[in-house]
Enzyme design. Sequence first.
Site, PDB file in Angstrom:
ATOM      1  N   CYS A 128       0.812  -1.220   0.000  1.00  0.00           N
ATOM      2  CA  CYS A 128       0.000   0.000   0.000  1.00  0.00           C
ATOM      3  C   CYS A 128       0.848   1.274   0.000  1.00  0.00           C
ATOM      4  O   CYS A 128       0.359   2.352  -0.324  1.00  0.00           O
ATOM      5  CB  CYS A 128      -0.941   0.018   1.198  1.00  0.00           C
ATOM      6  SG  CYS A 128      -2.047  -1.387   1.215  1.00  0.00           S
TER       7      CYS A 128
ATOM      8  N   HIS B  78      -3.529   7.183   2.861  1.00  0.00           N
ATOM      9  CA  HIS B  78      -3.902   5.908   2.246  1.00  0.00           C
ATOM     10  C   HIS B  78      -5.281   5.531   2.778  1.00  0.00           C
ATOM     11  O   HIS B  78      -5.547   5.634   3.971  1.00  0.00           O
ATOM     12  CB  HIS B  78      -2.869   4.835   2.606  1.00  0.00           C
ATOM     13  CG  HIS B  78      -3.295   3.452   2.250  1.00  0.00           C
ATOM     14  ND1 HIS B  78      -3.823   3.151   1.015  1.00  0.00           N
ATOM     15  CD2 HIS B  78      -3.292   2.300   2.960  1.00  0.00           C
ATOM     16  CE1 HIS B  78      -4.123   1.860   0.984  1.00  0.00           C
ATOM     17  NE2 HIS B  78      -3.811   1.323   2.146  1.00  0.00           N
TER      18      HIS B  78
ATOM     19  N   ASN C 132     -10.148  -0.092  -0.162  1.00  0.00           N
ATOM     20  CA  ASN C 132      -8.692  -0.007  -0.101  1.00  0.00           C
ATOM     21  C   ASN C 132      -8.113  -0.492  -1.436  1.00  0.00           C
ATOM     22  O   ASN C 132      -8.182  -1.678  -1.739  1.00  0.00           O
ATOM     23  CB  ASN C 132      -8.195  -0.873   1.069  1.00  0.00           C
ATOM     24  CG  ASN C 132      -6.682  -0.890   1.188  1.00  0.00           C
ATOM     25  OD1 ASN C 132      -5.969  -0.421   0.309  1.00  0.00           O
ATOM     26  ND2 ASN C 132      -6.212  -1.449   2.286  1.00  0.00           N
TER      27      ASN C 132
END
Length: 326
Positions: free
Chosen positions: A113, A253, A283
């Site tokens: 990520c 994020h 996500n």
Amino acid sequence: MLKAKITGTGSYVPDKLLTNKDLVRIVDTSEEWILERTGIRERHIAAKDQTTSDLAVEAARQALKAAGVKAKDLDLIIVGTCTPDMFLPSTACMVQLKLNAKNAAAFDLNAACSGFLYGLSVASGYMSSGAFKKILVIGAETLSRFTDWQDRSTCILFGDGAGAVVLEATTGSNALLYTHIKSDAEYWDYIQIPGGAAKEPATRAVVDKRLTKIRMKGNETFKVAVKTLENLVVETLEKCDLKPSQLSLLIPHQANLRIIQATAKRLGLPMDKVMLNLERYGNTSAASIPIALDESVRTGRVREGDYILLEAFGAGLTWASALVKW
Ligand code: COA
């Protein structure tokens, strides 16, 4: 010294939507649980014939157009991804092919990520050394291909998408001012895809045990993420000699609303200064920050001279931050 300036942004998500309501039909969960525990309502899923490089190219074309840069003028293409089209060649090379960016070098970067911010950090190093003048940094993922649709604790989280930025060398002060990257592999097993690669090649048994799918110790990851990100954002502002009140926007994020709220609270930042879109995308790993950045630019939330803080946390464990003066 030369710095990297973001001169164009772009993003792309596939058409197909997967809502919380749809997930209730797949696993033992409820729409309320997902929304309350994560902040996610829906996510986009790649079509059968779409790969990570396809999503990346759509985002890249927009970013190049916004920057007024031709693909043939790119010096370097970096794709942050943990869901490449294939092991070989790199997804970045497939992007180079599809864009016909003949004069670029191209490579993938896997920091899960945190991949996009790791990419920005690498790109900024090349810029300041004078090695490259025009760099395309992309975060792109098709996590749905690696999602265990029988695991209710993870399949609710992820979505597919891509975001991209064009960076150009500048001597001005409106630029990428600072990046920070860090890893702690002590927690390597918190988020993993254990099978399908060299350690556990994709035999029938490995596939049947769903070892080629994402596994996550969600609650443990959550706790480390909150603690790490709270310190990260404070330290990043200190390094840049900025007070939280000078920040125009935090682009985190997009993993979990509660993690983002905790990070904002630590800075004393009101939530209207925080870019949120995980409700609509879930996500998307390395793609989440460049998608959110592009949305911020296109909706006028980012104006010249604004200080913008970007931060990410992911498998590895890895984390990263970047401070941009727009
Ligand atoms: N629907 C209903 N119940 C669920 C569920 C779902 N989709 N998923 C898990 N549960 C249950 C669990 O089984 C558990 O039940 P139990 O108490 O009977 O054992 C309970 O909910 C709590 O589970 P837990 O994992 O502690 O929940 P949580 O509050 O930590 O939320 C996550 C789970 C995954 C949303 C959260 O941990 C998270 O976001 N983690 C970090 C993710 C992240 O940042 N990753 C890094 C970047 S990729």
